[in-house]
Scaffold this active site. Structure first.
Site, PDB file in Angstrom:
ATOM      1  N   TYR A 101      52.838 -39.307 -10.222  1.00  0.00           N
ATOM      2  CA  TYR A 101      53.537 -39.280 -11.510  1.00  0.00           C
ATOM      3  C   TYR A 101      54.429 -40.510 -11.616  1.00  0.00           C
ATOM      4  O   TYR A 101      54.058 -41.577 -11.162  1.00  0.00           O
ATOM      5  CB  TYR A 101      54.285 -37.951 -11.695  1.00  0.00           C
ATOM      6  CG  TYR A 101      54.507 -37.680 -13.162  1.00  0.00           C
ATOM      7  CD1 TYR A 101      53.420 -37.517 -14.015  1.00  0.00           C
ATOM      8  CD2 TYR A 101      55.771 -37.660 -13.720  1.00  0.00           C
ATOM      9  CE1 TYR A 101      53.592 -37.335 -15.381  1.00  0.00           C
ATOM     10  CE2 TYR A 101      55.955 -37.476 -15.081  1.00  0.00           C
ATOM     11  CZ  TYR A 101      54.856 -37.313 -15.901  1.00  0.00           C
ATOM     12  OH  TYR A 101      55.024 -37.140 -17.249  1.00  0.00           O
ATOM     13  N   LYS A 172      51.168 -34.243 -15.167  1.00  0.00           N
ATOM     14  CA  LYS A 172      52.077 -33.105 -15.325  1.00  0.00           C
ATOM     15  C   LYS A 172      51.453 -31.826 -14.774  1.00  0.00           C
ATOM     16  O   LYS A 172      52.128 -31.021 -14.111  1.00  0.00           O
ATOM     17  CB  LYS A 172      52.436 -32.917 -16.807  1.00  0.00           C
ATOM     18  CG  LYS A 172      53.583 -33.810 -17.280  1.00  0.00           C
ATOM     19  CD  LYS A 172      54.917 -33.333 -16.713  1.00  0.00           C
ATOM     20  CE  LYS A 172      56.048 -34.320 -16.939  1.00  0.00           C
ATOM     21  NZ  LYS A 172      56.596 -34.300 -18.277  1.00  0.00           N
TER      22      LYS A 172
END
EC number: 1.1.1.38
Length: 558
Positions: A101, A172
């Site tokens: 991420y 996510k």
């Protein structure tokens, strides 16, 4: 051989089984499974445990020096063997979180079409309008419980990335699983491909999205509505997370659908929840209340205003009136401090504008700058989403506040307002800091300062787990406030005066469990979920918490 004694009955065999990332075990298929599932000759002879596979994968991972290469390597494992992928992340989460991420995912979004290997999730193109119900039926995963969706218009601090924004829902949802134990079989990343206004992408022969200026207005709204109705029909109990929508759409979409479907906007509500949690922890460490703080925001977009509204709600919960709470909030954008005599303020900005009569003396010659606000408003908290924190601003703040709370929240790292090392140096080590992107500990005057990452991954996985386990039909503001409170309770600095503002990532499973229980209990209390006792909710949470372990397979007929 197996850590889990559960047996799974499958109709798939041969290459079809090996190509299913959710079911593939690679070299860990037992001799019996290789025989029964027509895998003989398709795999090397060695029978390995997932631990041995993970050791090999990590050894390969370490051969890469470039973060993008590491990202691509991990994504390849995710697309071929998801159980191994999450075992690898489980064992190296602090090291790999910045790779899967932020900040690396930002570059991956920019390079999405160039590094594309295989499809994941759904690409809903505007030319396909009228057929969204049929397209949802094409999803590889049928038991979908959590959807993360973007239209790619405001990806992190990088702007319009078109379908490259798909990297955000993929990342996510990986964190929903890695941090919150959500079974990856129940997740679905989606990008709404409504075109792009990024001229570089439109002229790039490698760009894989719809080459068309962005659809806007009623056409855009109707397309989103078709998507929402299709999801309600296909997966009526799914949680929808809106991600990285532009300011002009983010808040209107949230307001339109928050009372109609189970949804939330992570940029607005998730960011607000983790920020309030960080502030509550900082206040506890400093021996004060949030309602005593004076808070300045650099950046008055939907994310910043969402955080501000959450802070107002917490201040009211601590005893302030609405007007008294708002008087403690100063929103600064590129035009200066927002005041009620300004033209063209957005609806969500108007409620946070200061009364011009109160602040007019702060700068009589023009707009009120950030330095003017710090000098006259004497804030104790400075939050950037995004903005620019200069040495002069930080030192002026420190002059009237012994322990200033500074949250430079912009990401990726290249967009940060000021580095933690600078802030610590400018405040002689007194500042309490949490950042939006990861930073190494800072050494100043022979003392080490761990830097907390004010990362939404502390919040949204636990919210998702709590919603699923409780059967909640909505995500309410009160549920989000509970997540902030629980996160603050997990703060090492608040607990014992040492360590970072937020718990280490190695403790993220425990944090997610605690948040999930608080969210689930609040959902039951608000009649947004079936009535269950705390014990029943805990059992539900544990039953939903997926672990990256191989199961025994038995073959069954189609």
């Amino acid at each position: 051989m197996y850590e889990n004694n559960k047996t799974l009955y499958l109709p798939y065999a041969g290459p079809t089984l090996l190509e299913n990332a959710l079911l593939n075990k690679g070299s860990a298929f037992s001799p019996e499974e290789r025989q029964n599932f027509s895998l003989m000759g398709l795999l090397p002879a060695a029978i390995e445990s997932i631990t041995e596979q993970e050791e090999r994968a990590y050894s390969q991972y370490q051969t890469f020096n470039d973060d993008m290469d590491k990202h691509i390597y991990l994504r390849n494992i995710q697309d071929t063997n998801e159980t191994l992928y999450y075992r690898l992340i489980d064992n190296h989460i602090e090291e790999m979180m910045p790779i899967i991420y932020t900040p690396t995912v930002g570059a991956a979004c920019e390079q999405f079409s160039n590094i594309y290997r295989r499809g994941r999730g759904l690409f809903l193109g505007y030319p396909d309008k009228g057929n969204i119900v049929d397209i949802l039926n094409n999803a590889a995963r049928q038991d979908v419980k959590i959807i993360v969706i973007t239209d790619g218009e405001r990806i992190l601090g990088l702007g319009d990335q078109g379908i490259g924004g798909m990297g955000i829902p993929i990342g996510k949802l990986a964190l929903y699983t890695a941090c919150g134990g959500i079974n990856p079989a129940n997740t679905l990343p989606i990008v709404l491909d409504v075109g792009t206004n990024n001229t570089q992408l439109l002229s790039d022969p490698m760009y894989m999205g719809w080459r068309h200026p962005r659809i806007t207005g009623q056409e855009y709204d109707d397309f989103v509505e078709e998507f929402i109705q299709a999801v309600k029909s296909r997966w009526p109990n799914a949680l929808i997370q809106f991600e990285d929508f532009a300011q002009k759409n983010a808040m209107p979409l949230l307001n339109r659908y928050k009372d109609k479907v189970c949804c939330f906007n992570d940029d607005i509500q998730g960011t607000a929840a983790v920020t309030v949690g960080s502030l509550l922890a900082a206040c506890k460490a400093a021996g004060s209340e949030l309602s005593e703080q004076r808070i300045t925001f650099v950046g008055a977009g939907s994310a910043g205003c969402g955080i501000a509204e959450a802070i107002v709600a917490q201040m009211i919960a601590e005893g302030l009136s609405d007007s008294a709470a708002r008087a403690r909030i100063f929103m600064v954008d590129r035009w200066g401090l927002l005041t009620d005599n300004m033209q063209n303020l957005l609806d969500f900005q108007q409620k946070l504008a200061q009364k011009s009569a109160t602040v007019s003396q702060w700068n009589e010659t023009g707009n009120i700058s950030l330095l003017d606000v710090v000098s006259n408003g004497k804030p104790t908290v400075l939050i950037g989403v995004p903005g620019l924190f200069s040495q002069e601003v930080i030192m002026e703040m420190h002059a009237h506040c012994k322990r200033p709370i500074v949250l430079p929240l912009s990401n990726p790292t290249s967009r940060v307002e000021a580095t933690p090392s600078d802030i610590i140096r400018w405040t002689e080590g007194d500042a309490l800091i949490a950042t939006g992107s990861p930073f190494d500990p800072v050494i100043f005057n022979e003392k080490t300062y761990p830097i907390a990452q004010c990362n939404n991954s502390y919040i949204f996985p636990g919210i998702g787990l709590g919603v699923l386990a409780s059967g909640a039909t909505r995500v309410t503001d009160e549920m989000l406030m509970e997540s902030s409170r629980v996160l603050a309770e997990c703060s090492p600095l608040a607990q014992n005066g040492n360590g970072a503002l937020l718990p280490p990532l190695k403790d993220i499973h425990q944090v997610s469990h605690c948040i999930a229980l608080a969210v689930a209990k609040k959902a039951v209390e608000q009649n947004k979920a079936p009535q269950r006792t705390e014990k029943q909710l805990l059992e539900k949470i544990e039953s939903y918490f997926w672990k990256p372990e191989y199961l025994k397979y038995k073959r069954t007929a189609l």
